[in-house]
Design a protein around this motif. Structure first.
Motif, short mmCIF file in Angstrom:
data_model
loop_
_atom_site.label_atom_id
_atom_site.label_comp_id
_atom_site.label_asym_id
_atom_site.label_seq_id
_atom_site.Cartn_x
_atom_site.Cartn_y
_atom_site.Cartn_z
N TYR A 284 -8.38 10.70 -26.20
CA TYR A 284 -8.52 9.32 -25.73
C TYR A 284 -9.89 8.78 -26.14
O TYR A 284 -10.02 7.63 -26.56
CB TYR A 284 -8.37 9.26 -24.20
N CYS B 16 -10.33 5.36 -28.27
CA CYS B 16 -10.90 4.12 -27.74
C CYS B 16 -12.37 3.93 -28.15
O CYS B 16 -13.00 2.98 -27.72
CB CYS B 16 -10.76 4.06 -26.22
N ASP C 200 -8.31 0.23 -21.50
CA ASP C 200 -8.21 0.70 -20.12
C ASP C 200 -9.03 -0.26 -19.25
O ASP C 200 -9.57 -1.25 -19.78
CB ASP C 200 -8.71 2.15 -19.96
N THR D 96 -6.43 8.49 -19.08
CA THR D 96 -7.09 7.20 -19.01
C THR D 96 -8.50 7.36 -18.42
O THR D 96 -8.66 7.96 -17.37
CB THR D 96 -6.31 6.26 -18.07
N GLU E 246 1.32 -0.05 -17.89
CA GLU E 246 1.23 0.70 -19.14
C GLU E 246 2.04 1.99 -19.07
O GLU E 246 2.02 2.69 -18.04
CB GLU E 246 -0.24 1.04 -19.44
#
Lengths: 215, 361
Positions: free
Chosen positions: B40, B44, B71, B90, B333
């Motif tokens: 992740y 991101c 997020d 997340t 999501e």
């Protein structure tokens, strides 16, 4: 001031979100010889229950509930030390915790508040709590009920791990376990071996009192 | 119909072949690039990787929209809050930056070209460049009240709103400026819409008066206006249980409203009720499959739930005299967890195409 007037002041301070008044009324209760147990149950709890009912009816909202809870806890800080130990022996002991990996504790704190308002002695185990540590704290506190919370999907597995550890240590048979939080469901509660999925804080205390404690 | 053609038709309530479909598959698409093990943090933190995952998601799933959602800790993190960045989950704020009332007034708008806000903006540009011809490409931004709750902690913020609102308003003005800077930058990227997360407009948390005072009346109104002035459409996502539909649909007038459904919560509006109550007259409503289905359900479960939703929506649209104003979507999501099942996303899109056919009422 009469006992009834002091009770009303305690209740009104909680409903009206008046921190200083709640503390003053609690001190006045002690100073005038009112039983601290009565001050809690007839004054503070009555007020918090009014707030809880109004919240459920959507006539007050989360900010007021949180501030009312802060008033209740401030008064409890004054009253609880004055309660003789033997008068608490029949109260149900509960724990509220956010499971490991999650720090979102607003839901847990509302549950803690409504359990307290329901007459329970509540231990706040905090957030991001490791399963082994949580079970050890539960054993040490001798709780009758553990309320687990998570906001997030990935940390639902931590709920399962907590239930697993409870079973491994044998403490599961000594306590009721409820779970709550947006990603949870009654099916998930059943899957991991919890007793109930709480729709919200009122549902939690309502179910415990009705289905478990028959209070 | 092509994806964009279908989405545009739904926005205008024109006839479509099938209802538009959009599982909110964002972070989970990182599993489709490289060897499938992109973390992740990697996804991101780099605009190229971020956009590449959306492209791969589009190639596999064939969606009708694209929403550049990262997020909910992007803005708070760039303001200085500590973000816990687990490798395959997340990220979230685990240390807030407001510890007393004065801290609200110390908040300052960061350089939106830096940090993860910068990744979001550059990622939006790449997303629009790669996908803008085939889908309605949009980006996802936290509304000011949400961004502040992420920075201050929701419990603290709610109590301070009640007991000492002036510093909170100063902080919300800063957050709105921050959002406004993002809107300006996004307007140069080629994306066609901004999806605002106005989460706290829900009756489990705030009433109309509180929501109006702390977001709806001034701050969100300004951002919605600036979005449109920047040449982009306003979309809103609110996955809470009891959303402020009158404010957020009838007053804010978005083009798309994305929402969830909580069948166990009294008053949580189903798709059929939302349509029957006239909200789909105003905009495309998107929802409301349980995101947990994608991680915990089977392909059969997802297909069954999607079929049921399509039937409910089609019946309600026909009764209301509408052609296409609903997008079959997840209520929030699709969990970007490493264990999320991609075949369940395939199943949802496939079932939407099959059972969402609009052959006439």
């Amino acid at each position: 001031m009469s006992k009834e007037e002091i009770m009303d002041r305690l209740s009104d301070a909680v409903v009206g979100c008046k921190l200083d008044l709640a503390k003053a009324a609690a001190q006045e209760a002690l100073d005038t010889g009112v039983s601290p147990i009565d001050a809690i149950n007839v004054g503070l709890v009555k007020g918090m229950n009014i707030v809880g009912e109004r919240y459920a009816a959507h006539t007050v909202y989360l900010p007021q509930v949180l501030v009312s809870a802060r008033c209740m806890y401030a008064a409890l800080d004054i009253l609880l030390p004055a309660v003789p130990k033997d008068q608490l022996k029949d109260a149900k002991r509960c724990a509220a915790a956010v499971v490991e990996g999650d720090v979102h504790d607003i839901g847990k704190n509302i549950v803690k508040t409504m359990l307290t308002a329901g007459g329970c002695i509540v231990s706040d185990f905090g957030k991001d709590v490791n399963p082994e540590k949580l079970v050890k704290m539960a054993e040490e506190a001798g709780v009758d009920c553990i309320c687990l919370s998570t906001l997030m999907t990935p940390t639902m597995d931590s709920m399962k791990k907590t239930l697993d550890v409870l079973r491994e240590t044998g403490y599961r048979s000594k306590c009721t376990v409820t779970i709550g939080g947006p990603p949870t469901s009654p099916e998930f509660a059943s899957e991991i071996g919890a007793d109930h999925r709480d729709l919200n804080a009122q549902d939690c205390i309502g179910w415990l009192k009705g289905a478990v404690w028959h209070a | 119909m092509g994806h964009k053609e279908r989405a545009m038709a739904a926005l205008s309530d024109e006839k479509v072949d099938t209802l538009a479909a959009y599982p909110i598959a964002c972070g989970v698409c990182r599993k489709l690039i490289g060897d499938g093990g992109v973390s992740y943090r990697e996804w991101c933190g780099d605009p190229e990787t971020y956009a590449k995952a959306f492209l791969a998601g589009q190639r596999r799933f064939g969606l009708d929209f694209a929403i550049g959602l990262m997020d909910l800790s992007v803005m708070a993190g760039d303001l200085g809050a500590h973000v816990r960045m687990d490798e395959q989950n997340t990220p979230f704020v685990d240390k807030h930056i407001v510890s007393d009332m004065e801290d609200y007034e110390k908040l300052a708008v960061p350089d939106v070209r830096k940090g993860r806000t910068g990744v979001l903006i550059e990622g939006a540009r790449l997303l629009a460049e790669k996908l803008g011809d085939e889908v309605v490409a949009s980006t996802f931004i936290e509304g000011p009240l949400l961004a502040l709750s992420q920075s201050a902690g929701a419990e603290r913020l709610f109590m301070d709103m009640f007991t000492d609102p002036a510093p909170v308003h100063k902080a919300l003005k800063t957050m709105t400026e921050y959002d406004s800077e993002i809107v300006k930058a996004m307007s140069q990227t080629g994306i066609e819409a901004i999806c605002w997360d106005y989460l706290w407009g829900n009756y489990s948390c705030l009433g109309d008066a509180e929501y109006g005072e702390f977001e709806g009346n001034e701050y969100a109104k300004r951002l919605n206006r600036e979005t449109v002035e920047g040449g982009m459409a306003v979309a809103i996502h609110n996955c809470a249980d009891l959303p402020h539909l009158d404010t957020q649909i009838k007053k804010f007038k978005p083009s798309v409203y994305s929402m969830a459904y909580y069948p166990l919560i009294e008053g949580s509006p189903s798709a059929g009720k939302v349509i029957a109550d006239g909200y789909a007259d105003e905009c495309v409503v998107a929802g409301n499959l349980d995101p947990q289905l994608f991680i915990r359900g089977s392909v059969g479960d997802v297909t069954s739930a999607t079929k049921s939703l399509c039937q409910e929506v089609k019946t309600a649209l026909c009764k209301r005299g509408l052609n296409s104003r609903y997008c079959i979507a997840s209520g929030c999501e699709v969990p970007p967890d490493i264990n999320c099942k991609l075949e369940n996303i395939d199943a949802m899109v496939e079932a939407s195409r099959k059972y969402g056919r609009m052959d006439g009422c």
